[in-house]
Design a protein around this motif. Structure first.
Motif, mmCIF file in Angstrom:
data_model
loop_
_atom_site.group_PDB
_atom_site.id
_atom_site.type_symbol
_atom_site.label_atom_id
_atom_site.label_comp_id
_atom_site.label_asym_id
_atom_site.label_seq_id
_atom_site.Cartn_x
_atom_site.Cartn_y
_atom_site.Cartn_z
ATOM 1 N N ALA A 327 -86.177 12.465 -69.025
ATOM 2 C CA ALA A 327 -87.029 11.517 -68.705
ATOM 3 C C ALA A 327 -86.695 10.260 -69.745
ATOM 4 O O ALA A 327 -86.143 10.265 -70.684
ATOM 5 C CB ALA A 327 -88.290 11.853 -69.227
ATOM 6 N N HIS A 328 -86.573 9.180 -69.162
ATOM 7 C CA HIS A 328 -86.680 8.077 -70.120
ATOM 8 C C HIS A 328 -87.645 7.065 -70.141
ATOM 9 O O HIS A 328 -87.707 6.145 -70.798
ATOM 10 C CB HIS A 328 -85.199 7.267 -69.908
ATOM 11 N N ASN A 329 -88.838 7.287 -69.722
ATOM 12 C CA ASN A 329 -90.264 6.756 -69.850
ATOM 13 C C ASN A 329 -91.188 7.857 -70.224
ATOM 14 O O ASN A 329 -92.062 8.108 -69.172
ATOM 15 C CB ASN A 329 -90.693 5.726 -68.513
ATOM 16 N N ILE A 330 -91.674 7.961 -71.485
ATOM 17 C CA ILE A 330 -92.496 9.206 -71.686
ATOM 18 C C ILE A 330 -93.033 9.075 -73.286
ATOM 19 O O ILE A 330 -92.198 8.333 -73.905
ATOM 20 C CB ILE A 330 -91.865 10.551 -71.437
ATOM 21 N N ALA A 331 -94.013 9.839 -73.546
ATOM 22 C CA ALA A 331 -94.352 9.955 -74.864
ATOM 23 C C ALA A 331 -94.616 11.293 -75.080
ATOM 24 O O ALA A 331 -94.943 12.153 -74.329
ATOM 25 C CB ALA A 331 -95.770 9.361 -75.341
ATOM 26 N N LYS A 332 -93.897 11.865 -76.406
ATOM 27 C CA LYS A 332 -93.935 13.408 -76.439
ATOM 28 C C LYS A 332 -94.347 13.596 -77.789
ATOM 29 O O LYS A 332 -94.000 12.946 -78.830
ATOM 30 C CB LYS A 332 -92.517 14.037 -76.251
#
Lengths: 480, 137
Positions: A327-332
């Protein structure tokens, strides 16, 4: 606008905008880039947008920018920000409208010589079987319960329903499912937009691309990933489609109204945010997780479509296995070391890729000594890269690195200066077959519209936040 | 008077919309969005009508929220809504619109969202209202 004089050179590949450059900064800003890339970044608003990110309540260590950065809205593209858990903020603008936009790499057992005479047919069949274009539906028309299954189980829903193999899941970031997902926090409108878009790539810079491995930089890591020179591989770049766009829109609108209640004042409304542990913060995080699951399921169904084409042309025994999916658009929620102390953080990546180093136990056992694969697509006429995460990325960039080449020319300028048909013919002479929905779309995505991916990758390699493993050269590209 | 201009942006679409009244500015926003996404259509057959109400914090967020609502309607109905029967603004915080749309097979631009970035309705010394809007592509 940020000026050259305000930048402090840390070394050839790292720059800093110190605290105090602007009164509202809570942390410094760090940019991983060479000097020419920095000079280019000074010509748009990327660095000003990065300074806006430094003002987020609860931000830790620094706001980071990758060398493929360019001006966005709210966060710059290529931005990374980690906020304190549980009471730092979560910002949908730090993830982007295309939640879990990401890249998947498939590897074949075939070499370039085995497929060179089939490229025309391959690109045409891929264009036919993998729906692309704006607002186009895919082969699956999901009922409400099925959309909810996708949101809850991600790529596992696709495998369970016959669109993949169980072993595929092992080779996906977070195994293709964020367990924090809650379907009730996703609006009916968003679910409505997702019912017919599974298995579609969309448009813009999304694509399916057949490549050959043209160069190996790290033989040991390449072997661990099952990659060898001459091998044919396939890249998929897409995300959560209209469902994710709607979810981001829903929550940014809500947060703009609600953040005043938390005394949050920001320089840009598009950075709208609320504390992670607030009711709205939790609703957004769990809905974002559901949208991320949709995106992983989408790339899984596209894999199924590609496998059908592959076996139709090369025979039922020819397999396509996953190398990895990021993924390159995410919050974790992740744990990182800051000032020698382990801290749980909310890591926002907007146009940035997770790049965990060796020893990360989520990875397949065969990858653990090598580190996490990182997939960096270039533009349609230039190289793409397979990188590996490093120990240094864990220390310097919250285990993050770049995500692509990064645009340098506006779409309008590209359409004005580049002729789609001529470019298509030119690329064909180079042995690259393009199938696209429109000639203007080809012009907008021309290699000249992007930064040189080789320079971007060199910057992260030299900065130590990822290392080069293999270079890929395009053979056939399908775009919306 | 109304005008819609596309300005430069590295990755997305930046629109400058001008008008001499709030109503015309809002109408121009809807038409500008339609212009960006609509394919060439030989004959527009208006087969779908919608009545929407949007409420927001202030006039600027109302403008952006309204465009996002119309964008979303376009996607859900696979239509382009560019025919405005009526548009009424209440206290700068709510807008009611009756719209007609024509079906399309696809859109020519995949606008993901209308963003709030840089958006602010301003009035010039000559009384012209203007707003810059960035569409995420």
């Amino acid at each position: 606008m940020v000026q050259w004089e305000q930048l402090v050179r840390v070394n050839d590949w790292q720059w800093e905008i110190p605290m105090g450059t602007r009164a509202d900064m809570r942390v410094p800003a760090i940019i991983f880039a060479s000097q020419p890339i920095i000079e280019a970044l000074l010509t748009d608003r990327s660095l000003d947008q990065l300074l806006n990110v430094t003002t987020l309540p609860g931000i830790e260590m620094a706001a980071l920018l990758m060398p493929d950065a360019h001006e966005g809205y709210g966060f710059p593209i290529g931005g990374v920000a980690a906020t304190k858990y549980p009471d730092g903020v979560i910002s949908p603008g730090g993830i982007g409208y295309d939640i879990n936009c990401g890249v998947r790499l498939l590897k074949s057992a075939l070499d370039f010589k085995d497929i060179r005479n089939h490229l025309e047919d391959l690109s045409k069949q891929l264009y036919r079987e993998v729906p692309s274009g704006m607002g186009k539906g895919g082969p699956l028309k999901l009922k409400n319960k099925e959309v909810e299954g996708v949101l809850r189980y991600g790529a596992a829903w696709a495998v369970e329903n016959g669109y993949g193999h169980g072993e595929d899941l092992e080779f996906i970031e977070s195994n293709g499912r964020l367990t924090d997902a809650r379907i009730k926090t996703v609006s009916t409108r968003a679910k409505q937009r997702g019912h017919d878009q599974l298995g579609t790539i969309g448009s813009g810079n999304h694509f399916v691309e057949v490549d050959r491995v043209s160069e190996i930089f790290d033989k040991g890591v390449a072997e661990a990933y099952g990659i060898r020179e001459g091998q044919v591989v396939i890249l998929i770049h897409t995300g959560s489609r209209g469902l994710g766009h709607q979810n981001a829109t829903d929550y940014i609108r809500l947060m703009i109204t609600e953040m005043a209640g938390y005394d949050i004042i920001l320089p840009d409304r598009e950075l709208a945010c609320v504390p992670f542990n607030s009711s709205i913060g939790q609703d957004y995080f769990t809905s974002m997780a559901a949208c991320a699951n949709y995106a992983w399921c989408n790339r899984q169904v596209i894999t199924w479509e590609i496998r059908k084409v592959w076996q139709n042309i090369f025979g039922a025994e020819e397999k396509l296995d996953l190398v990895y999916d990021v993924a390159h658009n995410i919050a974790k929620l992740e744990t990182h070391v800051i000032n020698g102390e382990k801290r749980k953080l909310i890591v926002h990546r907007k146009g940035a890729t997770r790049a965990y180093g060796p020893g990360f136990t989520e990875l397949p056992v065969t990858y653990q000594a090598a580190g996490q694969p990182v997939l960096i697509p270039g533009s349609m006429g230039t190289e793409s890269y397979v990188l590996a995460g490093t120990e240094l990325s864990m220390l310097k960039s919250f285990g993050s690195t770049c995500h692509g080449a990064g645009r340098r020319m506006s779409r309008r300028a590209a359409r004005k200066n580049i002729h789609g048909r001529e470019l298509q013919d030119e690329l064909r002479l180079q042995g690259i077959h393009i199938q696209a929905g429109s000639l203007s779309g080809i012009a907008e995505e021309a290699p000249a519209a992007y930064k040189d991916v080789n320079l971007v990758v060199e910057a992260v390699h030299q900065a130590g936040i990822a290392k080069k493993v293999a270079k890929l050269k395009p053979l056939a590209v399908v775009k919306g | 008077m109304k005008s819609i201009r596309v300005l430069s942006h590295t990755s997305d679409i930046r629109l400058l919309i001008k008008s001499n009244s709030r109503h015309e500015l809002f109408r121009a926003g809807i038409l500008g969005l339609a212009k960006i996404i609509s394919p060439a259509v030989r004959e527009k057959k208006y087969t779908i009508s919608k009545k929407i109400r949007v409420e927001s914090l202030d006039l600027t967020t109302l403008f952006i929220d309204m465009l996002n609502e119309v964008l979303s309607l376009n996607h859900v109905n696979k239509c382009v809504f560019d025919d405005i029967n009526s548009l009424e603004i209440f206290d700068e915080r709510a807008v009611e619109i009756e719209l007609n749309g024509y079906p399309v097979n696809k859109f020519i631009k995949d606008v993901k969202a209308v963003t709030y970035h840089e958006a602010e309705i301003r009035q010039s010394s000559l009384g012209i209202l203007q707003i810059v809007v960035i569409l995420d592509i």
